[in-house]
Design an enzyme around this catalytic site. Structure first.
Site, short mmCIF file in Angstrom:
data_model
loop_
_atom_site.label_atom_id
_atom_site.label_comp_id
_atom_site.label_asym_id
_atom_site.label_seq_id
_atom_site.Cartn_x
_atom_site.Cartn_y
_atom_site.Cartn_z
N GLN A 147 0.80 -1.22 0.00
CA GLN A 147 0.00 0.00 0.00
C GLN A 147 0.84 1.27 0.00
O GLN A 147 0.71 2.11 -0.89
CB GLN A 147 -0.93 0.00 1.21
CG GLN A 147 -1.85 1.22 1.28
CD GLN A 147 -2.88 1.10 2.39
OE1 GLN A 147 -3.03 0.04 3.01
NE2 GLN A 147 -3.60 2.18 2.65
N ASP A 148 1.73 1.41 0.98
CA ASP A 148 2.42 2.68 1.21
C ASP A 148 3.84 2.38 1.67
O ASP A 148 4.05 1.43 2.43
CB ASP A 148 1.65 3.44 2.31
CG ASP A 148 2.00 4.90 2.38
OD1 ASP A 148 2.19 5.41 3.50
OD2 ASP A 148 2.10 5.55 1.33
N PHE B 84 7.20 -4.07 1.48
CA PHE B 84 7.50 -4.93 2.62
C PHE B 84 9.00 -5.03 2.92
O PHE B 84 9.40 -5.55 3.96
CB PHE B 84 6.93 -6.35 2.45
CG PHE B 84 5.43 -6.40 2.48
CD1 PHE B 84 4.73 -6.23 3.67
CD2 PHE B 84 4.71 -6.60 1.32
CE1 PHE B 84 3.35 -6.27 3.70
CE2 PHE B 84 3.32 -6.63 1.33
CZ PHE B 84 2.63 -6.47 2.52
N SER C 29 5.29 -6.48 10.06
CA SER C 29 4.62 -7.22 8.97
C SER C 29 5.58 -8.17 8.28
O SER C 29 5.22 -9.31 7.96
CB SER C 29 4.04 -6.24 7.94
OG SER C 29 2.97 -5.51 8.47
N ASN D 131 4.26 -1.31 -4.25
CA ASN D 131 3.33 -0.51 -3.46
C ASN D 131 2.40 0.25 -4.38
O ASN D 131 2.77 0.64 -5.49
CB ASN D 131 4.09 0.49 -2.57
CG ASN D 131 4.54 -0.11 -1.26
OD1 ASN D 131 3.79 -0.84 -0.61
ND2 ASN D 131 5.77 0.19 -0.85
N SER E 112 -7.57 -6.06 2.40
CA SER E 112 -8.64 -5.52 1.56
C SER E 112 -8.14 -4.49 0.55
O SER E 112 -8.67 -4.41 -0.57
CB SER E 112 -9.73 -4.89 2.44
OG SER E 112 -9.18 -3.85 3.24
N HIS F 163 -3.97 -9.32 5.68
CA HIS F 163 -2.68 -8.63 5.66
C HIS F 163 -1.79 -9.19 6.78
O HIS F 163 -2.28 -9.56 7.85
CB HIS F 163 -2.90 -7.13 5.86
CG HIS F 163 -1.72 -6.29 5.54
ND1 HIS F 163 -0.68 -6.09 6.45
CD2 HIS F 163 -1.38 -5.59 4.42
CE1 HIS F 163 0.23 -5.30 5.89
NE2 HIS F 163 -0.16 -4.99 4.67
N SER G 187 0.01 -7.70 8.81
CA SER G 187 0.13 -6.78 9.94
C SER G 187 -0.27 -7.48 11.24
O SER G 187 -1.15 -8.35 11.23
CB SER G 187 -0.77 -5.57 9.71
OG SER G 187 -1.02 -4.88 10.92
N ARG H 68 -6.06 -13.49 11.18
CA ARG H 68 -7.34 -13.63 10.49
C ARG H 68 -7.21 -14.42 9.19
O ARG H 68 -8.11 -14.39 8.35
CB ARG H 68 -7.95 -12.26 10.20
CG ARG H 68 -8.25 -11.45 11.44
CD ARG H 68 -8.75 -10.07 11.08
NE ARG H 68 -8.79 -9.18 12.23
CZ ARG H 68 -8.91 -7.86 12.16
NH1 ARG H 68 -9.00 -7.29 10.96
NH2 ARG H 68 -8.93 -7.12 13.25
#
Length: 313
Positions: free
Chosen positions: A153-154, A167, A178, A213, A256, A277, A279, A285
């Site tokens: 993502q970032d 990552f 992560s 990313n 997501s 993810h 994280s 999950r």
């Protein structure tokens, strides 16, 4: 009053005039004030002037549209102009094979505006990664050698962390949480995998793992500070090119955000593996136990491609 006309008289038929004998000299149309010719009541009585050579006669229909050859020349000139503009806007450190297929983005208004924004940010703030590392992901392998795509993502926003691979962090910076969780999953999924003692994932990137990313720059200590500035559109173009021009890629969509970004991937043409993810907030999950790394290699082998050596770090 004699000698004066009423307003109504301008709209009444003019009385018939007596015809006089023709003058021995040719008639010349009279002039009014300042030598401007007076209008005749019968335009047909005045011979029409011919247009100068090379000009259309008044009242003639418009000229025919451009020929196919002319239209083609216009399009080619336009394309050449865009290529020249794109060449001037090639970012620092952009890999040659990637530039060949993505340079069409460089001349677009959104990308020019994006580059201006990042340049202005660097004048006033610390921005990660440094300019020569923003596009590290294009330097690791040829665009046509990509086999696996992991979407992030970032960039990390701490000192010496981000270096153009999602990552991944530069040595000797310790792996962030992560990435530590990614290593934990690898240790249970890949036989003989051992924590490498660093967080640099260049070894994967050189084998054809695109670590991309969605947003490629960030202001120091301000996560997501460069979102919605144009990076998302550019990285969408990267994913779109791979989706349309490659076959049998394995996309790893963790969380997501990555799953939304990869929603347009052709699942009949490529393989998509999704889970939570890595994280600490979501790792339990579904990320732990997903076995995405061994599954990726199984899918690559079915496609006749060499598997990734995940231990090669």
């Amino acid at each position: 009053m004699i000698g004066q006309k009423t307003l109504y008289s301008f709209f009444s038929p003019s009385p018939a005039r007596k015809r006089h004998a023709p003058s021995p000299e040719p008639a010349v149309q009279g002039t009014g004030v300042a030598g401007v010719p007076e209008e005749s009541g019968d335009a047909a009585a005045i011979p029409a002037k011919k247009a100068p050579a090379g000009q259309e006669e008044p009242g003639t229909p418009p000229s025919s549209p451009l020929s196919a050859e002319q239209l083609d020349r216009i399009q080619r000139n336009k394309a050449a102009a865009l290529l020249r503009l794109a060449a001037r806007n090639v970012p620092v450190g952009f890999g040659e094979s990637w530039k060949k297929h993505l340079s069409g983005e460089f001349g677009k208004p959104y990308f020019i505006k994006l580059m201006g924004f990042v340049a202005e940010e660097r004048k006033h703030y610390t921005v990660y990664p440094p300019p020569h590392q923003v596009f590290t992901w294009t330097q690791m392998c040829d665009i046509k050698d990509v086999k696996v795509v992991i979407l992030g993502q970032d960039p990390y926003h701490g000192p010496n962390q981000a270096h153009g691979l999602c990552f991944s962090v530069q040595r000797p910076v310790p792996p962030p949480p992560s990435l530590e969780n990614i290593y934990k999953e690898l240790s249970t999924d890949i036989e003989d995998f051992v924590h490498p003692g660093h967080g640099d994932l260049s070894g994967w990137a050189k084998q054809g793992v695109l670590l991309l990313n969605a947003v490629l720059t960030v202001r120091a200590h301000q996560a997501n500070s460069h979102k919605e500035r144009g990076w998302e559109q550019f990285t969408d173009a990267v994913v779109s090119w791979l989706n349309q021009n490659s076959n049998g890629l394995v996309f790893l969509l963790w969380g997501s955000y990555a799953q939304k970004k990869g929603s347009a991937i052709d699942r009949k043409r490529h393989h998509v593996l999704q889970t939570a993810h890595p994280s600490p907030l979501s790792v339990y999950r579904g990320f732990f136990g997903c076995r995405h790394f061994s599954k990726t290699n199984e899918l690559l082998q079915k496609s006749g491609k060499k598997p990734i050596d995940w231990k090669e770090l």
